[in-house]
Design an enzyme around this catalytic site. Structure first.
Site, PDB file in Angstrom:
ATOM      1  N   LYS A 245       0.904  -1.215  -0.085  1.00  0.00           N
ATOM      2  CA  LYS A 245      -0.142  -0.110  -0.004  1.00  0.00           C
ATOM      3  C   LYS A 245       0.829   1.315   0.023  1.00  0.00           C
ATOM      4  CE  LYS A 245      -4.678  -1.031   0.185  1.00  0.00           C
ATOM      5  NZ  LYS A 245      -5.595  -0.189  -0.576  1.00  0.00           N
ATOM      6  N   ARG A 246       1.813   1.112   0.484  1.00  0.00           N
ATOM      7  CA  ARG A 246       2.852   2.386   0.495  1.00  0.00           C
ATOM      8  C   ARG A 246       3.195   2.938  -0.694  1.00  0.00           C
ATOM      9  NH1 ARG A 246       8.435   1.364   0.465  1.00  0.00           N
ATOM     10  NH2 ARG A 246       8.859  -0.856   0.780  1.00  0.00           N
TER      11      ARG A 246
END
Length: 475
Positions: A245-246
């Site tokens: 997700k980062r």
């Protein structure tokens, strides 16, 4: 031989971008060879599998155009068949009962680690018959791994992507195929399912490559023909780390919400680790004709969201505006905009021009918000800076001038030019304040088209509002 491929996700979360690419490669390979592409939901992890995840996977695949050619198979419904095969191997002497307790297995693992050995099963029950003390005790069924002394020194897989891959059989221990509670293990169930589904080619991520050698043990023990394997590299973030997700959106539905088009996503994923000369924009129909698994590279691919946006922009520009309109309206409604049929008609006029600049449906909807706004749109900081006192005065004067114009696009363009000639200014000195007044932004479709689409009353009212004059527009 009819080619049959399968995509086999576990319903423990969203459909990942990497999983979507695997599904795409399976579908394209099957299409290229006139075969079938199937789906198996591997839901045997009862603690983590959810119905919500199943529905999300099916929704994601449907959105991408990757729904299977046959109804999905749910692995959890086939446990009796998995157990049947395990017992058949036991009856043939190719598997055996193992009576270790969980505590004994933990001790075995700890002993191996203390001795700096790989923590493999030590074959305690491989050549041992149960005694009276085992009567009625639970047991697991373990498969007899090939032993070097039996003339089988290594297991070889000819992988369609990775090439020839070998593993010494000393690295393979006697794996459990049926647990003591009667449930099958994943590595065993996968083989039984692929065999019964007549899968000819297993196309999956290369994180499964080490599993393949253990799965080949089941194929070989049952005398089943092995499918061809193709292990494709994983997708990493731009920094080379595992995609998370980062790095940005990692689920298919995240991309949908961001306004990506399904064909654009598939085009981008297709080119992520696979190539065909210098072609970048490849339609689904063409991909089905030219896709070759041999052209998949062995190195991990890196997700590039900027390039995805570029590809999406290409597809947006090529799209039929009528096909995009419902999604644009949905996004505008979700943002709190209210509008009637008159505003929709204006939007239809402007949508083809708005498509030229947008790279996502989200951007397209944002750029279209001024069309359906009630009254003058809000100005962003850059736009507000354009409306100097001099620009406001010119807007009021221009509104008076245009009030008598025939409201047709070709006429409006000429009237703007005439005004610039009369005032002896450059057309852009008129167009930019006008653009800000009409749209709230320094970027817009052609100004004559924008005037025409908004209509006389709306356009003149916005110009006067921007000029700071609350009087009704001139008649």
């Amino acid at each position: 031989m009819t080619v049959r491929t399968r995509f086999a996700p576990s319903p423990t979360g969203f459909l990942h971008i990497g999983g979507a690419r695997t599904a795409l490669f399976n579908q394209l390979f099957a299409r290229r060879h006139g075969g079938a592409y199937l789906l198996r939901i591997e839901d045997t992890d009862k603690a983590r599998s959810t119905q919500a995840a199943v529905e999300q996977i099916l929704e994601s695949l449907a959105w991408l155009g990757l729904s299977p050619d046959e109804p999905p198979v749910f692995q959890s419904t086939r446990e009796a068949r998995h157990a049947e095969v395990a017992r058949e191997l036991l009856a043939q002497g190719k598997a055996y009962r193992a009576y270790e307790t969980p505590e004994e297995l933990v001790a075995m693992r700890e002993r191996a680690m203390a001795e700096k050995r790989p923590p493999r099963y030590e074959g305690v029950w491989r050549d041992r018959e149960p005694g009276p003390e085992q009567e009625g005790q639970p047991f697991a069924i373990r498969l007899r791994a090939p032993r070097p002394e039996e003339g089988t020194g290594e297991t070889v897989v000819e992988d369609l992507v990775q090439g020839t891959v070998r593993v010494a059989n000393t690295e393979l221990d006697d794996m459990i195929i049926l647990r003591s509670d009667g449930t099958p293990t994943y590595l065993h169930a996968v083989v039984v399912d692929d065999h019964d589904m007549a899968i000819t080619h297993v196309v999956r991520g290369d994180d499964h490559l080490t599993n393949t050698f253990r799965q080949c043990m089941v194929y070989d023990a049952m005398g089943w023909h092995r499918p061809r394997f193709a292990h494709i590299p994983l997708i990493h973030g731009a920094d080379g780390a595992k995609l998370s997700k980062r790095h940005g959106a990692v689920s298919v539905l995240d991309l949908r919400e961001q306004g990506m088009l399904p064909d654009a996503v598939c085009n981008y994923l297709l080119r992520l680790g696979w190539g065909h000369g210098d072609e970048e924009i490849i339609s689904r129909e063409r991909a089905e004709k030219i896709f070759d698994i041999a052209d998949v590279g062995r190195a991990a691919s890196r997700m590039d969201y900027t390039k995805l946006a570029h590809v999406n922009g290409v597809y947006l520009r090529q799209a039929n505006p009528e096909a995009l309109l419902p999604e644009v309206l949905r996004r505008l409604t979700a943002a709190g905009e209210g509008f009637g049929t008159d505003k929709i008609a204006k939007l239809k006029l402007l949508l083809p021009a708005l498509q030229e600049r947008a790279k996502s449906l989200a951007e397209l909807a944002d750029s279209a918000a001024f069309v359906v706004a009630d009254g003058a749109p809000e100005l962003d900081e850059k736009a507000a800076a354009v409306l100097t006192p001099e620009a406001k005065g010119r807007l009021e004067d221009l509104a008076q001038f245009l009030s008598g114009a025939p409201w047709e696009r070709a006429d409006l363009e000429q009237w703007l030019r005439d005004y610039a000639d009369v005032k002896q200014v450059k057309l852009k000195e008129i167009a930019q304040p006008l653009r800000v007044a009409l749209t709230g932004s320094t970027m817009s479709p052609p100004i004559d088209l924008t005037l025409f689409a908004l209509g006389r009353d709306e356009a003149l009212a916005r110009m006067l509002t921007a000029a700071g004059d609350d009087l009704p527009p001139p008649i």
